[in-house]
Design a protein around this motif. Structure first.
Motif, PDB file in Angstrom:
ATOM      1  N   TRP A 128       1.052  -1.156   0.148  1.00 18.18           N
ATOM      2  CA  TRP A 128      -0.108  -0.023  -0.059  1.00 18.18           C
ATOM      3  C   TRP A 128       0.776   1.215  -0.046  1.00 18.18           C
ATOM      4  CZ3 TRP A 128      -4.467  -1.159  -1.583  1.00 18.18           C
ATOM      5  CH2 TRP A 128      -5.115  -2.496  -0.916  1.00 18.18           C
ATOM      6  N   GLU A 129       1.822   1.045   0.733  1.00 15.25           N
ATOM      7  CA  GLU A 129       2.835   2.399   0.889  1.00 15.25           C
ATOM      8  C   GLU A 129       3.560   2.791  -0.539  1.00 15.25           C
ATOM      9  OE1 GLU A 129       4.764   1.396   4.878  1.00 15.25           O
ATOM     10  OE2 GLU A 129       4.702   3.514   4.763  1.00 15.25           O
ATOM     11  N   LEU A 169       2.242   2.079  -3.384  1.00 17.49           N
ATOM     12  CA  LEU A 169       1.236   2.701  -4.115  1.00 17.49           C
ATOM     13  C   LEU A 169       1.049   4.237  -3.806  1.00 17.49           C
ATOM     14  CD1 LEU A 169      -1.704   0.084  -4.081  1.00 17.49           C
ATOM     15  CD2 LEU A 169       0.158   0.640  -6.160  1.00 17.49           C
ATOM     16  N   ASP A 170       1.231   4.543  -2.613  1.00 15.77           N
ATOM     17  CA  ASP A 170       1.273   5.905  -2.086  1.00 15.77           C
ATOM     18  C   ASP A 170       2.422   6.477  -2.800  1.00 15.77           C
ATOM     19  OD1 ASP A 170      -0.917   4.947  -0.754  1.00 15.77           O
ATOM     20  OD2 ASP A 170       0.071   5.098   1.382  1.00 15.77           O
ATOM     21  N   LEU A 171       3.640   5.678  -2.799  1.00 17.98           N
ATOM     22  CA  LEU A 171       4.891   6.471  -2.915  1.00 17.98           C
ATOM     23  C   LEU A 171       4.719   6.948  -4.569  1.00 17.98           C
ATOM     24  CD1 LEU A 171       7.662   6.986  -2.154  1.00 17.98           C
ATOM     25  CD2 LEU A 171       8.465   5.065  -3.356  1.00 17.98           C
ATOM     26  N   MET A 191       2.165   8.184  -5.857  1.00 19.02           N
ATOM     27  CA  MET A 191       1.753   9.490  -5.660  1.00 19.02           C
ATOM     28  C   MET A 191       2.747  10.545  -5.519  1.00 19.02           C
ATOM     29  SD  MET A 191      -1.359  10.878  -6.378  1.00 19.02           S
ATOM     30  CE  MET A 191      -0.916  12.416  -6.977  1.00 19.02           C
ATOM     31  N   TRP A 241      -5.935  -3.977  -7.353  1.00 18.84           N
ATOM     32  CA  TRP A 241      -6.499  -2.706  -6.682  1.00 18.84           C
ATOM     33  C   TRP A 241      -6.032  -1.291  -7.496  1.00 18.84           C
ATOM     34  CZ3 TRP A 241     -10.188  -1.642  -3.299  1.00 18.84           C
ATOM     35  CH2 TRP A 241     -10.489  -2.793  -2.260  1.00 18.84           C
ATOM     36  N   LEU A 242      -4.849  -0.902  -7.518  1.00 17.67           N
ATOM     37  CA  LEU A 242      -4.448   0.178  -8.558  1.00 17.67           C
ATOM     38  C   LEU A 242      -5.284   0.187  -9.735  1.00 17.67           C
ATOM     39  CD1 LEU A 242      -2.600   2.193  -8.966  1.00 17.67           C
ATOM     40  CD2 LEU A 242      -0.963   0.698  -9.971  1.00 17.67           C
ATOM     41  N   PHE A 272      -8.837   1.553  -8.782  1.00 12.63           N
ATOM     42  CA  PHE A 272      -8.901   2.724  -8.332  1.00 12.63           C
ATOM     43  C   PHE A 272      -8.753   3.629  -9.555  1.00 12.63           C
ATOM     44  CE2 PHE A 272      -6.545   6.394  -6.424  1.00 12.63           C
ATOM     45  CZ  PHE A 272      -7.356   6.799  -5.660  1.00 12.63           C
ATOM     46  N   CYS A 307     -11.472   6.417 -10.688  1.00  8.18           N
ATOM     47  CA  CYS A 307     -11.044   7.822 -10.664  1.00  8.18           C
ATOM     48  C   CYS A 307     -11.284   8.331 -12.033  1.00  8.18           C
ATOM     49  CB  CYS A 307      -9.685   7.899 -10.281  1.00  8.18           C
ATOM     50  SG  CYS A 307      -9.274   8.045  -8.623  1.00  8.18           S
ATOM     51  N   ILE A 334     -14.987   9.108 -12.320  1.00  7.17           N
ATOM     52  CA  ILE A 334     -15.266  10.082 -11.349  1.00  7.17           C
ATOM     53  C   ILE A 334     -14.899  11.280 -11.769  1.00  7.17           C
ATOM     54  CG2 ILE A 334     -14.579  11.040  -8.935  1.00  7.17           C
ATOM     55  CD1 ILE A 334     -14.787   8.339  -7.935  1.00  7.17           C
ATOM     56  N   PHE A 335     -13.677  11.665 -12.422  1.00  6.36           N
ATOM     57  CA  PHE A 335     -13.153  12.736 -12.713  1.00  6.36           C
ATOM     58  C   PHE A 335     -14.213  13.228 -14.113  1.00  6.36           C
ATOM     59  CE2 PHE A 335      -8.960  12.208 -10.514  1.00  6.36           C
ATOM     60  CZ  PHE A 335      -9.036  12.967  -9.752  1.00  6.36           C
ATOM     61  N   LEU A 353     -16.969  12.400 -15.116  1.00  7.16           N
ATOM     62  CA  LEU A 353     -18.425  12.536 -14.913  1.00  7.16           C
ATOM     63  C   LEU A 353     -18.465  14.132 -13.929  1.00  7.16           C
ATOM     64  CD1 LEU A 353     -20.212   9.531 -14.138  1.00  7.16           C
ATOM     65  CD2 LEU A 353     -20.244  10.993 -16.324  1.00  7.16           C
ATOM     66  N   GLY A 354     -17.514  14.073 -13.067  1.00 11.22           N
ATOM     67  CA  GLY A 354     -17.467  15.311 -12.243  1.00 11.22           C
ATOM     68  C   GLY A 354     -17.262  16.585 -13.182  1.00 11.22           C
ATOM     69  N   PHE A 404      -0.391   8.887 -12.696  1.00 11.97           N
ATOM     70  CA  PHE A 404      -0.237   8.247 -11.293  1.00 11.97           C
ATOM     71  C   PHE A 404      -0.133   6.613 -11.581  1.00 11.97           C
ATOM     72  CE2 PHE A 404      -2.823   6.337  -8.148  1.00 11.97           C
ATOM     73  CZ  PHE A 404      -2.030   6.043  -7.038  1.00 11.97           C
ATOM     74  N   THR A 426       7.148   8.552   2.028  1.00  9.11           N
ATOM     75  CA  THR A 426       5.694   9.155   2.241  1.00  9.11           C
ATOM     76  C   THR A 426       5.743   9.081   3.884  1.00  9.11           C
ATOM     77  OG1 THR A 426       5.105   6.723   2.299  1.00  9.11           O
ATOM     78  CG2 THR A 426       4.781   7.876   0.199  1.00  9.11           C
ATOM     79  N   GLY A 450      -2.286   6.781   1.528  1.00  3.25           N
ATOM     80  CA  GLY A 450      -2.652   7.381   0.339  1.00  3.25           C
ATOM     81  C   GLY A 450      -4.055   7.079  -0.122  1.00  3.25           C
ATOM     82  N   ILE A 489      -5.601   4.967  -2.395  1.00  5.79           N
ATOM     83  CA  ILE A 489      -6.094   3.650  -2.529  1.00  5.79           C
ATOM     84  C   ILE A 489      -6.435   3.087  -1.366  1.00  5.79           C
ATOM     85  CG2 ILE A 489      -5.411   1.543  -3.588  1.00  5.79           C
ATOM     86  CD1 ILE A 489      -3.524   3.039  -5.579  1.00  5.79           C
ATOM     87  N   VAL A 490      -5.844   3.064  -0.345  1.00  6.25           N
ATOM     88  CA  VAL A 490      -5.936   2.327   0.866  1.00  6.25           C
ATOM     89  C   VAL A 490      -7.074   2.886   1.503  1.00  6.25           C
ATOM     90  CG1 VAL A 490      -4.285   3.341   2.108  1.00  6.25           C
ATOM     91  CG2 VAL A 490      -4.911   1.268   2.781  1.00  6.25           C
ATOM     92  N   PRO A 508     -17.683  17.371  -7.174  1.00  6.07           N
ATOM     93  CA  PRO A 508     -19.143  17.464  -7.873  1.00  6.07           C
ATOM     94  C   PRO A 508     -19.778  16.036  -7.937  1.00  6.07           C
ATOM     95  CG  PRO A 508     -17.646  17.701  -9.469  1.00  6.07           C
ATOM     96  CD  PRO A 508     -16.818  17.532  -8.254  1.00  6.07           C
ATOM     97  N   PHE A 509     -18.888  14.941  -7.863  1.00 10.06           N
ATOM     98  CA  PHE A 509     -19.326  13.641  -8.126  1.00 10.06           C
ATOM     99  C   PHE A 509     -18.579  12.521  -7.507  1.00 10.06           C
ATOM    100  CE2 PHE A 509     -19.348   9.760 -10.666  1.00 10.06           C
ATOM    101  CZ  PHE A 509     -20.571   9.232 -10.680  1.00 10.06           C
ATOM    102  N   ALA A 533     -14.797  13.585  -6.093  1.00 13.81           N
ATOM    103  CA  ALA A 533     -13.804  14.042  -7.075  1.00 13.81           C
ATOM    104  C   ALA A 533     -12.894  15.171  -6.285  1.00 13.81           C
ATOM    105  CB  ALA A 533     -14.536  14.522  -8.260  1.00 13.81           C
ATOM    106  N   TYR A 557      -1.017   4.925   8.873  1.00 10.70           N
ATOM    107  CA  TYR A 557      -0.994   3.472   8.988  1.00 10.70           C
ATOM    108  C   TYR A 557      -0.654   3.230  10.443  1.00 10.70           C
ATOM    109  CZ  TYR A 557      -0.699   2.696   4.002  1.00 10.70           C
ATOM    110  OH  TYR A 557      -0.792   2.937   2.548  1.00 10.70           O
TER     111      TYR A 557
END
Lengths: 532, 248
Positions: free
Chosen positions: A16-17, A19-21, A23, A151-152, A155, A159, A162-163, A165-166, A217, B14, B32, B34-35, B128-129, B132, B158
């Motif tokens: 998980w970390e 994946l955060d990295l 970002m 999972w990535l 997600f 996203c 979401i972006f 439609l947003g 990302f 991180t 982040g 995803i989790v 908005p959705f 987002a 964590y």
């Protein structure tokens, strides 16, 4: 590979970390990454959309070619990780190499729907693994990580939706009310093509924007997941530490290397198909709407000049139309029930189902009755609690005097302020204490007496947590002149004696007592500013 | 692969470091998107279950039930995360299952005002959705804060440190360190000892040979064994093995 050049902190990380990295990588190298994106990815994508003339197919083509963009992004991330983000020119020069030697063919064909594309990409592109060796490599590295790669992917797909439609919704919200149905107006007067074109264009742009936000990302996180797994398998952090030990203690050098082996599986990325379906759907639906010309009353809401004019035009009988529509509805339950009883088996199943349903109905009905009583009980309890609360705090809500006076503290900073604890003639008592050598007691008497007088006579409101200086500030608005000066003197003497241990002289105390008598011994019935 | 010198900027990570008044440095490992999305999904499932269970019962008792049903909906939407975060060590069930915890910027536990602020602003993050704005904001700041976190001054981190691999072999032979090692060197050695069984044999030997001050002149296998034995010494595995044997 020079691990000491790596600009990523090497340590044990959970996936998980890792994946955060990813970002973090996008954030740190946003400029080198996005300049490549805006030069090499976005213009060709838009060009392709226009060339194909058809948004559904064009969108599909652009989407299908995303692995090409991934390769450029990965090149930037990989080289930036070692401290040298490539320039646009360098990327341009490496383009033929990237297209030929990065497993692009398989990525665009049978691996296109793999759900961990970005995690596998470094093995193809950076390690140059192919065929059986690649499969083996993927098994080793994917063993503990592929779930996270999935999972990535999920997600990122979410996203993008979401972006996209947003953005559309945001645009819809921000559109001035008068223009909101401008597209619908167009469709009435044009041939139906104009509107769908504009909408589709907008839709595609929203999608590309979403991709712009998400795709770097996605690649970075996949790369970071890959690095994390390799670092874990090969002990990269240990290697760096050992090398440092080496350089610090001796001058001997050794080369480095890498190795490893093992298992994994393939999941078809249904999500993506779903996305295409989703992206393609609105085009068709939209185009249909325009052809159908729904009854004008439904589209046009009366507000604004343009709309009123449009409404006038539409009032013309030429525009009225009757149409037939087909839609899905729930059938009559009973009817369905009767038809279902055609065969024996069905009959059996049905009665069985009905019995279960009946049982459940009874169960929940009974439970509901119990809950009903519980809820009534709760309501009664809540009501009772309200009544008790109100009763206890009655004076707060109904009594007027305390509100006016504020809450009169019985003690301030530990001093007893109840009038009944003070002697009748405070000044005389204080003087007697002072002459007997009890300085603190004398000052305390004067101070307390002054406070009581201020509270009772001048209606000064003190709070329990007030300090001496705050008291002085509060008193300011109520008394003035000599009285204020006396109070200030008294406070100064009190502070010096109580906190600093500096005792006043007897002369000073006498003077204070005299002043006190003049200003604070006023009768309790007196009000206002007469103390001055 | 590169020509640039070592970068002056710190290596990318991180982690947020917080200095406490006592002079301790805390490492907060920031979580982040995803989790956190995963935790949200789990919570959503829980809320759905509660909602569904409530609807089964409450819709059967008329308008009183309806009133409480709406109340239940309201509570699930607005109060559920607040109550859990404040009363259950900073984590809703979903966060707990994902190993996350919400803390304030300085690492202290959440209080009511902070939790209310961060959860009531969900409404804005949702715009908005479907979060987002929230996701976008998380991408735009270094600490993965959504708008609610920015307002309330909170972090999602964590809970557990990364688990160290457990030693499964029974090699407890110890060798005495030939000279004093610095703390980081000792850490590296322990790390090597813990993870060596997971490396391929060739890689383990290769790594061991890199630690030349300790393994100079040894062939890969011997170098590996030597480092493992030194690691055992640092971990106190010999004493541990002796004790368990004595216990049996």
């Amino acid at each position: 590979m020079r691990l000491d050049r790596l600009e990523l902190e090497l340590r044990r990380r959970t996936p998980w970390e890792a994946l955060d990295l990813g970002m973090g990588m996008v954030r740190r190298w946003a400029w080198p990454v996005y300049r490549v994106w805006f030069v090499f990815v976005l213009p060709p994508a838009i060009l392709l959309l226009f060339l194909l003339q058809d948004y559904a197919w064009g969108g599909l083509a652009v989407w299908w070619l995303k692995p090409v963009a991934d390769r450029l992004l990965l090149k930037v991330f990989a080289e930036a990780s070692f401290g040298a983000p490539p320039t646009v020119k360098q990327v341009w020069q490496s383009l033929p190499e990237l297209l030929r030697h990065s497993g692009l063919f398989s990525a665009l064909t049978w691996r296109r729907l793999s759900s961990y594309r970005s995690f596998v990409l470094p093995m193809l592109q950076l390690e140059g693994q192919r065929g059986a060796a690649f499969r083996k490599r993927r098994q080793v590295l994917g063993r503990k990580t592929q779930g996270y790669a999935t999972w990535l992917m999920q997600f990122c797909v979410c996203c993008i939706v979401i972006f996209e439609l947003g953005l559309l919704i945001l645009a819809h919200w921000l559109m001035p009310g008068d223009l909101r149905d401008v597209f619908a107006q167009f469709s009435l007067f044009g041939k139906g093509g104009e509107l769908s074109h504009a909408w589709n264009l907008f839709f595609m742009m929203a999608w590309l924007t979403a991709e712009t936000l998400v795709e770097p990302f996605y690649v970075a996180a996949g790369f970071s997941l890959y690095l994390n797994r390799r670092g874990d398998l090969e002990g990269w952090d240990i290697e760096v530490a050992f090398r440092r030990m080496q350089t610090e203690r001796t001058q001997v050098a050794h080369p480095s290397g890498m190795k490893g082996k093992r298992a994994f599986s393939v999941i078809p990325a249904l999500w993506l198909i779903l996305l295409i379906g989703f992206a393609a759907q609105p085009f068709g639906a939209n185009a249909k709407d325009e052809d159908d010309k729904p009854p004008p009353e439904k589209i046009i809401r009366v507000e604004g000049e343009a709309r009123r004019q449009a409404l006038a035009v539409l009032a013309d009988p030429d525009f009225g139309s009757v149409e037939e529509t087909t839609e899905w509805r729930w059938r009559n339950r009973n009817e369905a029930h009767a038809e279902d009883k055609k065969t024996e088996e069905r009959n059996f199943l049905d009665t069985w189902g009905a019995r279960v349903r009946e049982g459940l109905e009874k169960f929940f009905g009974g439970l509901a009755e119990v809950v009903r009583f519980v809820l009534y009980g709760l309501m009664i309890l809540a009501l009772a609690a309200c009544v008790v609360f109100l009763y206890r705090n009655l004076d707060r809500f109904w009594s007027e005097a305390p509100l006016q006076k504020g809450v009169r503290p019985e003690t301030l900073f530990g001093l007893d302020l109840r009038p009944e604890t003070l002697p009748d003639d405070i000044a005389a008592a204080a003087l007697a204490e002072a002459e007997a050598g009890h300085w603190i007691a004398a000052l305390s008497l004067l101070y307390r007496g002054a406070l009581v007088t201020l509270i009772e006579r001048d209606r000064v409101v003190f709070r329990a947590g007030d300090t001496e200086d705050l008291c002085l500030a509060r008193v300011h608005r109520h008394i003035e002149g000599d009285a204020l000066a006396t109070f200030a003197d008294l406070l100064a003497e009190w502070k010096a004696a109580a906190y600093a241990g500096r005792l006043p002289t007897l002369v000073r105390v006498r003077a204070l007592c005299a002043d006190w008598r003049a200003h604070f011994a006023a009768p309790l019935t007196a009000t206002g500013r007469e103390g001055a | 692969m590169s020509s640039a010198n070592a970068a002056p900027v710190p290596r990318l990570d991180t982690v947020r470091r917080v200095l406490t008044p006592e002079g301790c440095e805390l490492e907060l490992r920031l979580a982040g998107g995803i989790v956190r999305a995963r935790a949200w999904c789990i919570d959503f499932l829980f809320r759905l279950l509660i909602f569904w269970g409530g609807s089964l019962v409450l819709t059967r008792i008329g308008s009183l039930g309806m009133a409480f049903f709406l109340l239940l909906y309201f509570l699930l939407e607005w109060i559920y995360p607040v109550v859990f975060e404040v009363l259950w060590q900073g984590a809703t069930p979903g966060k707990r299952l994902s190993g996350l915890v919400v803390v304030r910027d300085d690492g202290t536990p959440l209080d009511w005002s902070a939790s209310v602020a961060r959860n009531f602003l969900r409404f804005v993050d949702f715009l908005p959705f479907f979060y987002a704005f929230g996701v976008l904001t998380m991408g735009l700041n270094r600490e993965n804060k959504r708008l609610g976190d920015l307002l309330a001054g909170t972090l999602v981190v964590y809970r557990q440190p990364v688990a160290a691999p457990r030693v499964t072999d029974d090699d407890a032979t110890e060798e005495i360190l030939p000279f004093a090692l610095s703390e980081t060197e000792q850490r590296a050695l322990i790390e090597y000892r813990l993870r060596a069984p997971g490396f391929s044999y060739a890689r383990a030997g290769e790594l061991a040979q890199l630690a030349t001050p300790l393994t100079a002149g040894l062939p890969p296998d011997d170098a590996r064994d030597r480092l493992v034995h030194l690691g055992n010494r640092l971990l106190g595995r010999g004493a541990l093995a002796a004790r368990t044997e004595g216990g049996e």
